[in-house]
Enzyme design. Structure first.
Site, PDB file in Angstrom:
ATOM      1  N   GLU A 236      58.111  40.399  28.475  1.00  0.00           N
ATOM      2  CA  GLU A 236      59.583  39.903  28.346  1.00  0.00           C
ATOM      3  C   GLU A 236      60.430  40.729  29.334  1.00  0.00           C
ATOM      4  O   GLU A 236      60.743  41.861  29.279  1.00  0.00           O
ATOM      5  CB  GLU A 236      60.142  40.257  26.819  1.00  0.00           C
ATOM      6  CG  GLU A 236      61.551  39.446  26.546  1.00  0.00           C
ATOM      7  CD  GLU A 236      62.636  40.151  26.919  1.00  0.00           C
ATOM      8  OE1 GLU A 236      63.165  39.830  28.091  1.00  0.00           O
ATOM      9  OE2 GLU A 236      63.297  41.148  26.304  1.00  0.00           O
ATOM     10  N   CYS A 270      69.019  41.290  28.581  1.00  0.00           N
ATOM     11  CA  CYS A 270      68.188  40.451  29.318  1.00  0.00           C
ATOM     12  C   CYS A 270      68.641  39.009  28.996  1.00  0.00           C
ATOM     13  O   CYS A 270      68.527  38.246  29.884  1.00  0.00           O
ATOM     14  CB  CYS A 270      66.691  40.511  29.154  1.00  0.00           C
ATOM     15  SG  CYS A 270      65.903  42.142  29.485  1.00  0.00           S
TER      16      CYS A 270
END
Length: 459
Positions: A236, A270
């Site tokens: 990720e 993110c």
């Protein structure tokens, strides 16, 4: 200074340093994690592993204030957001407590020929290495460790060097939870390891998978090592998520959502909205309202009540963001609003006139900087949204349901949020495509990443 240390981003003061694990202790930790898998995790019924994670969830809620305070000291997020993160981590653990047994139940397969039966039985692989980031020190660990301990794996956890206090607190919670069900401490082991030591862990044949949340650079390095040693990896990584506004019945509400999507976690998330792609007839009004609301949130003491924006996580983060902003201006971008950073307190900034020739068009801004783009059509919005190496999340605002689904289908992203932001939940899978990573965490899909889906055919 030690590799692991708590450096208060509000003051720059080093509060405490932590020693890096020795090579001998690291080898011992791998052995303890493997022994815990062999002697306990793979042998006890799932109900016992669930009981362990139930205790982990309970202890997060019991210790929420002290856990949150640690996160504020380490990376500067506002206290109410830190408390919310701890609560969310507890909710993730609880989700797998409530649903793990059902999701891991034997799955029958209807045979097309022959007699007897066949099932898929899901079980753990063994020791896993988690490499976690600083921006969500509890939530990120929960979505990795929670499902995988219930599956039957054991965990070696390398946290970010600036989050050792949080890392130790989580390890203490797991140790207490393990003792409560008679599990060995090796079920979850925190390791203050260097990158070189992490490579040793990845190469060890007793380690069967790696999960990384972090930068593209870190993900690429780990994936290369994992591939060399034939290990499963979940990544990720970064994101430059588009916020597409095509139509709205309430522009003020859309602006509020846009600001919240950019300011969350001091802009250091993110899957935060970072590129705001606005249809032409709404652009001017949106730009005016957004800039006013966004810049009204000036950085302040993260422990103070009502703070929306704390300091950036470190001096390095501040220097990086300022350098990106300066480069954007030097290359021709227009600044609608900005301020002057004081220490790590970085005021919000709004960019326009960003073109594909500029570095700002391609890079991720990890902090309170927003870029506005004007488009004339749905197709142009989608093309711009997809013109990035990233593909994590995305946001689509429209009053046209058919358009919403059409745009959602067309966007290259792992997640699409329609007419809402900050809608993450324990049951919803999280992950991206392209250079934003591979694999999924949270929801049922997290239980499928590091698991042996064993076929058992009975005559």
């Amino acid at each position: 200074m030690s590799h692991y240390a708590v450096v208060d981003p509000s003051t720059g003061e080093t509060l405490r340093e932590y020693p890096t694990i020795t090579d001998e202790a690291l080898v011992e930790a791998i052995g303890d994690a493997d022994a815990a898998y062999q002697s306990w995790s793979r042998k006890v019924p799932i109900a016992t592993r669930i009981a362990l994670i139930q205790k982990v969830a309970d202890l997060h809620l019991e210790r929420r204030e002290e856990l949150a305070a640690s996160a504020v000291r380490e990376m500067g997020k506002p206290l109410d957001q830190a408390l919310g993160e701890v609560d969310f981590a507890a909710a993730i653990y609880q989700y797998y407590v409530d649903n793990g047994a059902e999701y891991l139940a034997d799955e029958p397969i209807a045979l097309t020929d022959g007699t007897g039966s066949a099932i898929i039985r899901r079980s753990g692989l063994g020791v896993l290495l988690g490499i976690m980031p600083w921006n969500f020190p509890y939530y990120q660990v929960a979505r990795f460790a929670g499902p995988n301990v219930i599956v039957g794996n054991t965990i070696l956890l390398k946290h970010a060097p600036q989050c050792p206090e949080s890392a130790e607190a989580i390890a203490s919670i797991f140790a207490e939870a393990a003792a409560s069900v008679g599990a060995p401490a090796g079920v979850y082991i925190n390791i203050f390891a260097t990158n070189e030591q992490s490579a040793v862990v990845i190469a060890d044949p007793r380690v069967h998978g790696i999960s990384v949340t972090g930068s593209e650079r870190a993900g690429s390095a780990v994936a290369e090592l994992a591939g060399k040693h034939l290990k499963k990896v979940v990544l990720e990584l970064g994101g430059s998520d588009p916020f597409i506004l095509l139509s709205t019945d309430d522009l003020d509400a859309a602006v509020t959502d846009a600001v919240n999507a950019r300011l969350d976690n001091n802009g250091q998330s993110c899957n935060a909205a970072k590129r705001f792609i606005i249809i032409d007839d709404l652009y001017e009004e949106f730009a005016e309202k957004f800039t006013a609301a966004f810049t009204a949130a000036q950085p302040a003491d993260p422990f103070a009540e009502g703070t929306l924006l704390g300091p950036l996580s470190s001096a390095a983060a501040t220097e990086r963001l300022q350098s990106q902003l300066d480069q954007a201006v030097a290359q021709g971008a227009t600044i609608l609003a900005s301020g002057t950073a004081t220490g790590n307190f970085f005021p919000p900034a709004v960019l326009t006139d960003v073109t594909p020739q500029m570095a700002a068009y391609r890079e991720e801004f990890f902090g309170p900087v927003a870029a506005l783009y004007r488009v004339s059509s749905e197709d142009e919005a989608v093309t711009l949204a997809n013109d990035t190496t990233f593909g994590l999340g995305s946001y689509v605002y429209t009053t046209d349901e058919a358009q919403a689904l059409r745009v959602a289908d067309a966007i290259d992203a792992g997640m699409v949020w329609v007419n809402l932001v900050l809608g993450d939940a324990a049951e919803l899978p999280f992950g991206g495509v392209k250079r934003s990573g591979t694999g999924r965490e949270m929801g049922r899909f997290a239980l499928e990443e590091f698991v042996n889906k064993k076929l058992i055919r009975i005559a």
